[in-house]
Design an enzyme around this catalytic site. Structure first.
Site, PDB file in Angstrom:
ATOM      1  N   LYS A  84       6.517  -0.896  -0.886  1.00  0.00           N
ATOM      2  CA  LYS A  84       6.863  -0.321  -2.193  1.00  0.00           C
ATOM      3  C   LYS A  84       8.297   0.183  -2.159  1.00  0.00           C
ATOM      4  O   LYS A  84       8.696   0.899  -1.234  1.00  0.00           O
ATOM      5  CB  LYS A  84       5.938   0.856  -2.505  1.00  0.00           C
ATOM      6  CG  LYS A  84       4.654   0.451  -3.178  1.00  0.00           C
ATOM      7  CD  LYS A  84       3.823   1.666  -3.421  1.00  0.00           C
ATOM      8  CE  LYS A  84       3.301   1.713  -4.818  1.00  0.00           C
ATOM      9  NZ  LYS A  84       2.485   2.911  -5.049  1.00  0.00           N
TER      10      LYS A  84
HETATM   11  C1  E4P Z   1       0.187   3.285  -7.348  1.00  0.00           C
HETATM   12  O1  E4P Z   1       0.818   2.323  -6.934  1.00  0.00           O
HETATM   13  C2  E4P Z   1       0.841   4.537  -7.781  1.00  0.00           C
HETATM   14  O2  E4P Z   1       1.540   5.114  -6.738  1.00  0.00           O
HETATM   15  C3  E4P Z   1      -0.161   5.485  -8.356  1.00  0.00           C
HETATM   16  O3  E4P Z   1      -1.013   4.757  -9.258  1.00  0.00           O
HETATM   17  C4  E4P Z   1       0.469   6.660  -9.031  1.00  0.00           C
HETATM   18  O4  E4P Z   1      -0.522   7.382  -9.691  1.00  0.00           O
HETATM   19  P1  E4P Z   1      -0.289   8.865 -10.246  1.00  0.00           P
HETATM   20  O5  E4P Z   1       0.638   8.799 -11.398  1.00  0.00           O
HETATM   21  O6  E4P Z   1      -1.674   9.310 -10.653  1.00  0.00           O
HETATM   22  O7  E4P Z   1       0.258   9.680  -9.112  1.00  0.00           O
END
Ligand code: E4P
Length: 217
Positions: A84
């Site tokens: 990521k």
């Molecule tokens: C996934 O890739 C993301 O990091 C995650 O869905 C973020 O979610 P949040 O906004 O609930 O922290």
């Protein structure tokens, strides 16, 4: 069909959800990893041993060189690792180099269609618009998801897939499928809510009660 990823790093919950036969991959982020209080590498290795599919793990450097170095190390942990990378200028540079090296990337913290286009141009394997976080600041999250889905479909040469991320409402799974998202990533608690419906429970209870009245012989 819409692919479903598990959004989290708790291995017991991952195992449970994976046993339902509907999980295609996992996404994590530093916040989710920090909740587990476990050595990072051991945790990621275990997640990869449970799920046979892409596992996103975040690079935390803010410069391209650092991101690339981290991504090369992370990708050695398991063949299914996806790195990521945040959508910033340095992130784009890193994604370009990594895509040329065959290292898969998930461009994260996407809040506009323009950001998604740049990520796709740089060679991102996935782009992750954060739906709930947009809703929290008064915008319509699925308008963004719909735009990105249409844009990615408009170009045959585009291999980037969209992951609907930041999901805090069980209705989002249907919304994601309706806009033609490739993937949605769901926390365990939301996944459980998607399975449940009070009318299903009432129906089961009634059928079991009536089954007792059936004459057997
Ligand atoms: C996934 O890739 C993301 O990091 C995650 O869905 C973020 O979610 P949040 O906004 O609930 O922290």
């Amino acid at each position: 069909m819409l692919k479903i990823y598990f959004d989290g790093a708790n291995t017991e919950k991952i195992k449970e959800a994976y046993s339902w036969g509907v999980i295609d991959g996992v996404t994590t982020n530093p916040t989710l990893i920090s909740k587990e209080n476990r050595p990072f590498r051991e945790l990621v290795e275990e997640i990869c041993s449970i799920v046979d599919g892409p596992v996103s793990v975040e690079a935390v450097s803010l410069d391209a060189e650092g991101m690339i170095k981290e991504a090369r190390e992370l990708s050695k942990i398991h063949k299914n690792i996806v790195v990521k990378i945040p959508i910033i200028k340095e992130g784009l540079k890193a994604v370009k180099v990594l895509s040329e090296e065959g290292i898969k990337t998930n461009v994260t913290l996407v809040f506009s269609a323009g950001q998604a286009i740049l990520a796709a141009k740089a060679g991102a394997s996935y782009v992750s618009p954060f739906i709930w976080r947009l809703e929290r600041v008064g915008q319509v999250g699925f308008k963004l998801a719909e735009e990105i889905a249409r844009i990615l479909r408009n170009y045959n040469d585009c291999k980037t897939e969209m992951i609907v991320a930041s999901v805090l409402d069980p209705r989002y799974i249907a919304e994601a499928a309706l806009v033609g998202a490739d993937i949605i990533t769901l926390p365990f608690e939301i996944l459980e809510e998607v399975v449940k419906h009070p009318m299903t429970d009432i129906g089961i209870k009634q059928f079991l009660a009536d089954w007792k009245k059936v004459l057997r012989g």
